[in-house]
Scaffold this motif. Structure first.
Motif, PDB file in Angstrom:
ATOM      1  N   GLN A  33       0.840  -1.204   0.000  1.00  0.00           N
ATOM      2  CA  GLN A  33       0.000   0.000   0.000  1.00  0.00           C
ATOM      3  C   GLN A  33       0.874   1.252   0.000  1.00  0.00           C
ATOM      4  O   GLN A  33       0.584   2.220  -0.720  1.00  0.00           O
ATOM      5  CB  GLN A  33      -0.955   0.018   1.192  1.00  0.00           C
ATOM      6  CG  GLN A  33      -1.939   1.182   1.152  1.00  0.00           C
ATOM      7  CD  GLN A  33      -2.803   1.176  -0.103  1.00  0.00           C
ATOM      8  OE1 GLN A  33      -3.483   0.197  -0.383  1.00  0.00           O
ATOM      9  NE2 GLN A  33      -2.766   2.253  -0.869  1.00  0.00           N
ATOM     10  N   LEU A  36       2.249   1.699  -3.493  1.00  0.00           N
ATOM     11  CA  LEU A  36       1.221   2.234  -4.388  1.00  0.00           C
ATOM     12  C   LEU A  36       1.049   3.735  -4.177  1.00  0.00           C
ATOM     13  O   LEU A  36       0.991   4.508  -5.145  1.00  0.00           O
ATOM     14  CB  LEU A  36      -0.094   1.495  -4.146  1.00  0.00           C
ATOM     15  CG  LEU A  36      -1.248   1.813  -5.081  1.00  0.00           C
ATOM     16  CD1 LEU A  36      -0.898   1.471  -6.528  1.00  0.00           C
ATOM     17  CD2 LEU A  36      -2.486   1.046  -4.646  1.00  0.00           C
ATOM     18  N   MET A  59       1.990  -0.269 -10.605  1.00  0.00           N
ATOM     19  CA  MET A  59       0.843   0.058  -9.766  1.00  0.00           C
ATOM     20  C   MET A  59      -0.291  -0.944  -9.974  1.00  0.00           C
ATOM     21  O   MET A  59      -0.929  -1.369  -9.007  1.00  0.00           O
ATOM     22  CB  MET A  59       0.361   1.481 -10.052  1.00  0.00           C
ATOM     23  CG  MET A  59       1.327   2.556  -9.567  1.00  0.00           C
ATOM     24  SD  MET A  59       0.869   4.215 -10.110  1.00  0.00           S
ATOM     25  CE  MET A  59      -0.584   4.468  -9.094  1.00  0.00           C
ATOM     26  N   GLU A  60      -0.523  -1.332 -11.200  1.00  0.00           N
ATOM     27  CA  GLU A  60      -1.576  -2.312 -11.478  1.00  0.00           C
ATOM     28  C   GLU A  60      -1.226  -3.659 -10.851  1.00  0.00           C
ATOM     29  O   GLU A  60      -2.080  -4.329 -10.273  1.00  0.00           O
ATOM     30  CB  GLU A  60      -1.797  -2.452 -12.986  1.00  0.00           C
ATOM     31  CG  GLU A  60      -2.924  -3.388 -13.344  1.00  0.00           C
ATOM     32  CD  GLU A  60      -4.271  -2.988 -12.740  1.00  0.00           C
ATOM     33  OE1 GLU A  60      -5.092  -3.899 -12.490  1.00  0.00           O
ATOM     34  OE2 GLU A  60      -4.517  -1.791 -12.509  1.00  0.00           O
ATOM     35  N   ARG A  63      -1.957  -3.407  -7.193  1.00  0.00           N
ATOM     36  CA  ARG A  63      -3.399  -3.472  -6.922  1.00  0.00           C
ATOM     37  C   ARG A  63      -3.895  -4.913  -6.935  1.00  0.00           C
ATOM     38  O   ARG A  63      -4.681  -5.321  -6.075  1.00  0.00           O
ATOM     39  CB  ARG A  63      -4.162  -2.633  -7.943  1.00  0.00           C
ATOM     40  CG  ARG A  63      -4.054  -1.157  -7.716  1.00  0.00           C
ATOM     41  CD  ARG A  63      -4.963  -0.375  -8.668  1.00  0.00           C
ATOM     42  NE  ARG A  63      -4.648   1.024  -8.599  1.00  0.00           N
ATOM     43  CZ  ARG A  63      -3.929   1.690  -9.499  1.00  0.00           C
ATOM     44  NH1 ARG A  63      -3.465   1.087 -10.571  1.00  0.00           N
ATOM     45  NH2 ARG A  63      -3.685   2.976  -9.340  1.00  0.00           N
ATOM     46  N   GLU A  67      -5.457  -6.971  -3.781  1.00  0.00           N
ATOM     47  CA  GLU A  67      -6.760  -7.644  -3.861  1.00  0.00           C
ATOM     48  C   GLU A  67      -6.638  -9.105  -3.448  1.00  0.00           C
ATOM     49  O   GLU A  67      -7.495  -9.629  -2.731  1.00  0.00           O
ATOM     50  CB  GLU A  67      -7.324  -7.552  -5.281  1.00  0.00           C
ATOM     51  CG  GLU A  67      -7.865  -6.199  -5.641  1.00  0.00           C
ATOM     52  CD  GLU A  67      -8.332  -6.131  -7.083  1.00  0.00           C
ATOM     53  OE1 GLU A  67      -8.542  -7.198  -7.715  1.00  0.00           O
ATOM     54  OE2 GLU A  67      -8.492  -5.009  -7.592  1.00  0.00           O
TER      55      GLU A  67
END
Length: 75
Positions: A33, A36, A59-60, A63, A67
């Motif tokens: 986190q 990011l 960044m993707e 993410r 998740e």
């Protein structure tokens, strides 16, 4: 960083790169986190970054990892 902003023009130019470096450090140490957040700040401060596509891909990836961490383990 804010003291640096007051200090000199040269330092102001390096602030975005500092965020990218912090993003790399956080990514490598598993602090996703924070990584990011640092990459997002880097791109906010330097929207025309030469490595923008690379930062967006990282960044993707982060993410997706975040998740996956949030999903309950069903095993």
């Amino acid at each position: 960083i804010s003291a640096c902003l007051v200090g000199s023009e040269m330092c102001i130019e390096t602030v975005p790169d500092l965020h990218a470096s912090l993003g790399d450090l956080y990514y490598k140490t598993g602090r996703l986190q924070q990584a990011l957040d640092q990459y997002a700040e880097y791109l906010r401060l330097k929207p025309d970054a030469h490595n923008r596509a690379q930062a967006e891909q990282r960044m993707e990836r982060i993410r997706i990892l975040l998740e996956q961490q949030q999903k309950p383990n069903t095993r």
